[in-house]
Enzyme design. Structure first.
Site, PDB file in Angstrom:
ATOM      1  N   ASP A 159       0.735  -1.334   0.010  1.00 29.29           N
ATOM      2  CA  ASP A 159       0.126   0.065   0.065  1.00 29.29           C
ATOM      3  C   ASP A 159       0.856   1.273  -0.075  1.00 29.29           C
ATOM      4  O   ASP A 159       1.641   1.366   1.049  1.00 29.29           O
ATOM      5  CB  ASP A 159      -0.734  -0.081   1.214  1.00 29.29           C
ATOM      6  CG  ASP A 159      -1.898  -1.000   1.463  1.00 29.29           C
ATOM      7  OD1 ASP A 159      -1.533  -2.147   0.787  1.00 29.29           O
ATOM      8  OD2 ASP A 159      -3.027  -0.949   2.124  1.00 29.29           O
ATOM      9  N   LYS A 222      -7.292   3.345  -2.580  1.00 26.83           N
ATOM     10  CA  LYS A 222      -7.756   3.266  -1.160  1.00 26.83           C
ATOM     11  C   LYS A 222      -7.913   4.592  -0.642  1.00 26.83           C
ATOM     12  O   LYS A 222      -7.415   5.490  -0.962  1.00 26.83           O
ATOM     13  CB  LYS A 222      -6.649   2.515  -0.465  1.00 26.83           C
ATOM     14  CG  LYS A 222      -6.487   2.537   1.025  1.00 26.83           C
ATOM     15  CD  LYS A 222      -5.237   1.751   1.619  1.00 26.83           C
ATOM     16  CE  LYS A 222      -5.137   2.072   3.162  1.00 26.83           C
ATOM     17  NZ  LYS A 222      -3.640   1.485   3.690  1.00 26.83           N
ATOM     18  N   LYS A 258     -10.561  -0.167  -1.368  1.00 32.74           N
ATOM     19  CA  LYS A 258     -10.281  -0.350  -0.152  1.00 32.74           C
ATOM     20  C   LYS A 258     -10.519   0.725   0.835  1.00 32.74           C
ATOM     21  O   LYS A 258     -10.342   1.718   0.269  1.00 32.74           O
ATOM     22  CB  LYS A 258      -8.860  -0.644   0.294  1.00 32.74           C
ATOM     23  CG  LYS A 258      -8.364  -0.984   1.631  1.00 32.74           C
ATOM     24  CD  LYS A 258      -7.088  -1.309   1.869  1.00 32.74           C
ATOM     25  CE  LYS A 258      -6.643  -1.329   3.379  1.00 32.74           C
ATOM     26  NZ  LYS A 258      -5.258  -1.655   3.629  1.00 32.74           N
TER      27      LYS A 258
END
Length: 313
Positions: A159, A222, A258
């Site tokens: 990430d 995300k 996400k």
């Protein structure tokens, strides 16, 4: 950006373009960027009012366990604390073979090896935050090396954080190049790009950042790091899922979503589930395409499903 979305090799092709910014604007022009924050908020409210109650069921709660990224990202993390969390999760999974495994354990990159060596649950990945998390304010060389070292140590997902300052300065080329280079460092490991939607502030900025990240090779987009306020919001999720839907229609490539940062209650999780299901459909209702990053939600979901009190941290 022409048809560069067909190429995810990670290399910079911009030197072939006499007007580097034009390719980004060309990509943006394919999407509806005329968004108004008030209208988005109204649409989200209507959607949840119409649909959320029907999904607030034990069946959905059980499914949501499979989306959880059990996370610890604090300055007091240590080998002992991370190992204790992983071992608590191992025990939980061993005691509940009938429940789906969590999607990942998510940690700082220096703990990747520890998690990879101690995690015993099949189907749970080793995720790390990388690239100068949470601010992304460091040299690209450090971002790529940090990513490569984490993957070497056993990270199976990464990430990274969008360079928000550069994005807000409309330096789209640097943002795109960084994502591509970090993706190249990941190899076959999926890359999630954190947009830090609270810092982007407007629906239009969130849409642009979503499109830019996907065209640059992101496997997931995300919401946030959880380190600034506001963190994840339902409005940001709505805009991001709309972008994912439009991008899929344009390119045929499915990108995951996400939610992370402040998703702490079962009711919160059901609302994000509702947005994903209603906007993206059942194809996105699997751990490859829908995640919730959290530390506090996991035990609450477990209690909702099993009635048991479980502590992971």
């Amino acid at each position: 950006m022409t048809h560069e979305h067909d190429c995810h090799c990670g290399h910079d092709h911009s030197h072939h373009d006499h007007n580097p910014l034009s390719k980004y604007e060309q990509a943006f022009s394919k999407y509806n960027m005329h968004l108004h924050d008030e209208q988005v908020a109204t649409e989200v409210h209507k959607l949840l009012e119409r649909c959320a109650a029907q999904y607030n069921t034990p069946e959905v709660w059980k499914y949501l366990l499979s989306t959880v990224e059990l996370t610890t990202l604090t300055c007091v993390d240590s080998d002992e604390r991370v190992l204790a969390m992983v071992e608590a999760y191992n025990r939980y999974a061993d005691q509940h073979p009938d429940l789906p495994p969590f999607a990942t354990i998510c940690v700082y990159p220096n703990f990747a090896r520890l998690v990879a060596q101690s995690l015993e649950v099949e189907g749970t990945e080793v995720a790390v935050v990388t690239g100068g998390f949470p601010s992304s304010q460091t040299f690209i060389e450090i971002k790529t090396v940090e990513t490569a070292l984490a993957v070497r140590d056993g990270a199976t997902e990464c990430d990274m954080v969008l360079s928000v300052g550069k994005f807000l300065s409309e330096d789209y080329e640097t943002c795109a190049d960084e994502i591509s280079e970090i993706k190249e460092s990941c190899g076959d490991v999926p890359l999630k790009v954190i947009l830090e939607t609270g810092a982007l502030q407007t629906a239009e900025n969130i849409k642009r950042a979503s499109v830019l990240s996907m065209y640059s090779g992101a496997d997931f987009i995300k919401t946030s790091t959880g380190k600034i306020e506001p963190a994840a919001t339902l409005e940001a999720a709505y805009v991001m899922c709309q972008a994912i839907k439009e991008y899929y229609a344009e390119t045929g490539r499915r990108v995951g979503f996400k939610a992370a940062g402040g998703v702490s209650t079962v009711e919160d999780a059901v609302k994000y589930y509702t947005i994903v299901r209603e906007l993206l459909g059942n194809e996105w209702l699997n751990a490859r395409l829908f995640r919730i990053g959290t530390s506090s939600l996991a035990p609450r979901l477990v209690k909702a499903v099993t009635g048991e009190d479980v502590k992971f941290k």
